[in-house]
Design a protein around this motif. Structure first.
Motif, PDB file in Angstrom:
ATOM      1  N   ARG A   1       0.601  89.185  27.382  1.00  0.00           N
ATOM      2  CA  ARG A   1      -0.584  89.514  28.174  1.00  0.00           C
ATOM      3  C   ARG A   1      -0.561  88.945  29.587  1.00  0.00           C
ATOM      4  O   ARG A   1      -0.793  89.652  30.564  1.00  0.00           O
ATOM      5  N   SER A   2      -0.310  87.645  29.723  1.00  0.00           N
ATOM      6  CA  SER A   2      -0.414  87.041  31.053  1.00  0.00           C
ATOM      7  C   SER A   2       0.666  87.563  31.997  1.00  0.00           C
ATOM      8  O   SER A   2       0.414  87.739  33.198  1.00  0.00           O
ATOM      9  N   ALA A   3       1.859  87.829  31.493  1.00  0.00           N
ATOM     10  CA  ALA A   3       2.905  88.401  32.346  1.00  0.00           C
ATOM     11  C   ALA A   3       2.534  89.820  32.773  1.00  0.00           C
ATOM     12  O   ALA A   3       2.735  90.212  33.926  1.00  0.00           O
ATOM     13  N   ALA A   4       1.978  90.598  31.840  1.00  0.00           N
ATOM     14  CA  ALA A   4       1.567  91.961  32.172  1.00  0.00           C
ATOM     15  C   ALA A   4       0.439  91.957  33.196  1.00  0.00           C
ATOM     16  O   ALA A   4       0.400  92.801  34.097  1.00  0.00           O
TER      17      ALA A   4
ATOM     18  N   ARG B   1       2.852  98.274  27.526  1.00  0.00           N
ATOM     19  CA  ARG B   1       2.129  97.844  26.327  1.00  0.00           C
ATOM     20  C   ARG B   1       2.119  96.319  26.257  1.00  0.00           C
ATOM     21  O   ARG B   1       3.103  95.675  26.619  1.00  0.00           O
ATOM     22  N   ILE B   2       1.011  95.773  25.785  1.00  0.00           N
ATOM     23  CA  ILE B   2       0.904  94.329  25.584  1.00  0.00           C
ATOM     24  C   ILE B   2       1.405  93.991  24.185  1.00  0.00           C
ATOM     25  O   ILE B   2       1.017  94.629  23.203  1.00  0.00           O
ATOM     26  N   VAL B   3       2.274  93.008  24.099  1.00  0.00           N
ATOM     27  CA  VAL B   3       2.847  92.575  22.826  1.00  0.00           C
ATOM     28  C   VAL B   3       2.659  91.068  22.703  1.00  0.00           C
ATOM     29  O   VAL B   3       2.971  90.315  23.630  1.00  0.00           O
TER      30      VAL B   3
ATOM     31  N   ASP C   1      11.995 100.031  26.750  1.00  0.00           N
ATOM     32  CA  ASP C   1      13.242  99.979  27.511  1.00  0.00           C
ATOM     33  C   ASP C   1      13.508  98.573  28.036  1.00  0.00           C
ATOM     34  O   ASP C   1      14.659  98.170  28.174  1.00  0.00           O
ATOM     35  N   LEU C   2      12.443  97.860  28.355  1.00  0.00           N
ATOM     36  CA  LEU C   2      12.579  96.495  28.870  1.00  0.00           C
ATOM     37  C   LEU C   2      11.346  95.703  28.471  1.00  0.00           C
ATOM     38  O   LEU C   2      10.237  96.241  28.426  1.00  0.00           O
ATOM     39  N   GLY C   3      11.556  94.433  28.157  1.00  0.00           N
ATOM     40  CA  GLY C   3      10.451  93.568  27.793  1.00  0.00           C
ATOM     41  C   GLY C   3      10.453  92.294  28.603  1.00  0.00           C
ATOM     42  O   GLY C   3      11.520  91.763  28.931  1.00  0.00           O
ATOM     43  N   LEU C   4       9.265  91.821  28.967  1.00  0.00           N
ATOM     44  CA  LEU C   4       9.110  90.469  29.511  1.00  0.00           C
ATOM     45  C   LEU C   4       8.787  89.570  28.341  1.00  0.00           C
ATOM     46  O   LEU C   4       7.792  89.766  27.637  1.00  0.00           O
TER      47      LEU C   4
ATOM     48  N   ALA D   1       1.449  77.912  32.629  1.00  0.00           N
ATOM     49  CA  ALA D   1       0.921  78.221  33.957  1.00  0.00           C
ATOM     50  C   ALA D   1       0.526  79.683  34.109  1.00  0.00           C
ATOM     51  O   ALA D   1      -0.484  79.993  34.750  1.00  0.00           O
ATOM     52  N   THR D   2       1.304  80.599  33.556  1.00  0.00           N
ATOM     53  CA  THR D   2       0.989  82.017  33.710  1.00  0.00           C
ATOM     54  C   THR D   2      -0.378  82.349  33.135  1.00  0.00           C
ATOM     55  O   THR D   2      -1.132  83.145  33.695  1.00  0.00           O
TER      56      THR D   2
END
Length: 299
Positions: free
Chosen positions: A104-107, A130-132, A149-152, A239-240
């Motif tokens: 969530r916070s990265a998104a 999408r939030i995971v 395709d890519l995930g943070l 921190a995020t």
């Protein structure tokens, strides 16, 4: 073994996602018997039972789950083939859809400027985000299963993600979040959240004798931050998660050696060299990091 055809891959994915042969047939516009016949053919070719059949419908076996993950990834590569072949390559305009997963916070705080710059350079490239939650297999599991395709994702500092291409983007410290103006924040009840239990904090947490048992347990870090700002307790947050915190929240360092976590991206080996994923990775690497986040050292 004979290779599976694209229509067979689509049947496997549909059965797994629908949970029944009949529902998969309706989705694909065919008959239940045709779906059943196709699944049996796939099982013969692969030499393994892929689905357990019963009154509950159809559930993938362990082998079936692996087969469906490969099927999704192969179908995604086939879908990317046309736009890539027709396009001008990595330096020209890109089209198609990028499927991105992130916690969530990265998104909320990192992806918006990245996607804005990507859209400016490649207006024909659409992003689906999408939030995971970073529990269990998290974002990396979604990528490995072919759903993104890519995930943070949060990364283990010592080990790469098995079977995936991964790279570090930044490192962040944990801090004590508490109501503004409280004189003894460490004596407050603990508000905790489900994702706050990774290996990067567990050993530090065990060494602390001042942290009380959890009083309020929530699923989402944003909810935890809001509750702390309302005076319900204190929380230990990365921190995020504290970016854009409400006015009633104060943040205090945890000491000279606080816990930290690494955040990076994960993708599949077959999608990593594609122009769209490479363009997204470039934007992620060029992103100016907000205060509190430090560029990660290369492993």
């Amino acid at each position: 073994m004979t290779d599976l055809a694209p229509h067979e891959l689509r049947v496997l994915v549909a059965v797994e996602e629908e949970g029944a042969f009949t529902a998969a047939a309706a989705r694909l516009g065919t008959t239940q018997s045709a779906v059943s016949h196709t699944v049996r053919g796939c099982e013969r070719k692969l030499g393994a039972v892929l689905f357990e059949r019963g009154r509950h419908g159809a559930r993938p076996t362990e082998a079936g789950a692996r087969a469906v993950a490969y099927a999704r990834r192969l179908l995604r590569l086939l879908a990317a083939m046309g736009p890539e072949v027709r396009g001008a390559g990595a330096d020209g305009p890109l089209t198609g859809t990028l499927r991105i997963v992130a916690f969530r916070s990265a998104a909320a705080h990192l992806l918006p400027p990245v996607l804005a710059r990507l859209a400016e350079r490649h207006p024909g490239l659409n992003a689906r985000v999408r939030i995971v939650r970073e529990v269990g297999r998290g974002a990396a599991g979604e990528v490995a299963d072919g759903r993104a395709d890519l995930g943070l994702a949060t990364l283990d500092g010592a080990q790469p993600v098995p079977g995936l291409v991964s790279a570090r983007l930044y490192e962040e410290e944990y801090a004590l979040a508490h109501p503004r103006g409280h004189r003894e924040p460490r004596r407050l009840p603990l508000v905790d959240w489900d994702e706050n239990c990774g290996s990067y904090t567990r050993s530090w947490w065990r060494r602390q004798d001042w942290i009380p048992p959890t009083t309020v347990d929530v699923e989402d870090d944003a909810v935890a931050v809001s509750m702390v700002a309302q005076g319900l307790g204190m929380a230990i947050m990365p921190a995020t998660a504290l970016l854009g915190a409400p006015a009633g929240l104060a943040v205090t360092p945890l000491g000279p050696e606080p816990p930290t976590r690494l955040v990076g991206y994960v993708t599949t080996p077959e999608l990593a060299p594609t122009p769209a994923v490479r363009a997204l990775i470039r934007e992620l690497r060029d992103l100016p990091l907000p205060e509190g986040l430090t560029p990660a050292r290369t492993a």
